[in-house]
Write a protein that holds these residues in place. Sequence first.
Motif, mmCIF file in Angstrom:
data_model
loop_
_atom_site.group_PDB
_atom_site.id
_atom_site.type_symbol
_atom_site.label_atom_id
_atom_site.label_comp_id
_atom_site.label_asym_id
_atom_site.label_seq_id
_atom_site.Cartn_x
_atom_site.Cartn_y
_atom_site.Cartn_z
ATOM 1 N N PRO A 89 0.823 -1.214 0.000
ATOM 2 C CA PRO A 89 0.000 0.000 0.000
ATOM 3 C C PRO A 89 0.862 1.271 0.000
ATOM 4 O O PRO A 89 1.912 1.335 0.617
ATOM 5 N N ILE A 90 0.394 2.235 -0.716
ATOM 6 C CA ILE A 90 1.069 3.535 -0.801
ATOM 7 C C ILE A 90 0.082 4.598 -0.334
ATOM 8 O O ILE A 90 -1.063 4.624 -0.772
ATOM 9 N N GLU A 91 0.548 5.464 0.541
ATOM 10 C CA GLU A 91 -0.302 6.540 1.053
ATOM 11 C C GLU A 91 0.178 7.858 0.462
ATOM 12 O O GLU A 91 1.347 8.213 0.544
ATOM 13 N N ILE A 92 -0.742 8.554 -0.145
ATOM 14 C CA ILE A 92 -0.420 9.851 -0.738
ATOM 15 C C ILE A 92 -1.240 10.913 -0.012
ATOM 16 O O ILE A 92 -2.465 10.820 0.059
ATOM 17 N N ARG A 93 -0.546 11.887 0.546
ATOM 18 C CA ARG A 93 -1.217 12.995 1.228
ATOM 19 C C ARG A 93 -0.943 14.266 0.454
ATOM 20 O O ARG A 93 0.183 14.547 0.067
ATOM 21 N N GLU A 94 -1.984 15.026 0.267
ATOM 22 C CA GLU A 94 -1.848 16.249 -0.523
ATOM 23 C C GLU A 94 -2.641 17.349 0.170
ATOM 24 O O GLU A 94 -3.775 17.138 0.603
ATOM 25 N N LEU A 95 -2.041 18.486 0.268
ATOM 26 C CA LEU A 95 -2.686 19.640 0.877
ATOM 27 C C LEU A 95 -2.683 20.766 -0.143
ATOM 28 O O LEU A 95 -1.634 21.147 -0.662
ATOM 29 N N ILE A 96 -3.849 21.267 -0.416
ATOM 30 C CA ILE A 96 -3.973 22.359 -1.380
ATOM 31 C C ILE A 96 -4.499 23.574 -0.638
ATOM 32 O O ILE A 96 -5.538 23.514 0.023
#
Length: 56
Positions: A2-9
């Motif tokens: 599993p890969i976790e991608i966190r993004e904040l815009i």
Amino acid sequence: MPIEIRELIIKTEISSRDSFIDNSVKETEIHLLKKQLLEECRRMIAEKTKKNSYKR
């Protein structure tokens, strides 16, 4: 795997307006607020020193 991608815009909008017209009003308001703040600070300091003057 599993890969976790966190993004904040964060979006911001900057708008400017003609501040030359309101500048004199703002300066007078700032001057008045500074004067009021200074008077209140002096009053609070005077009250505090009156209360603590006998505790020597």
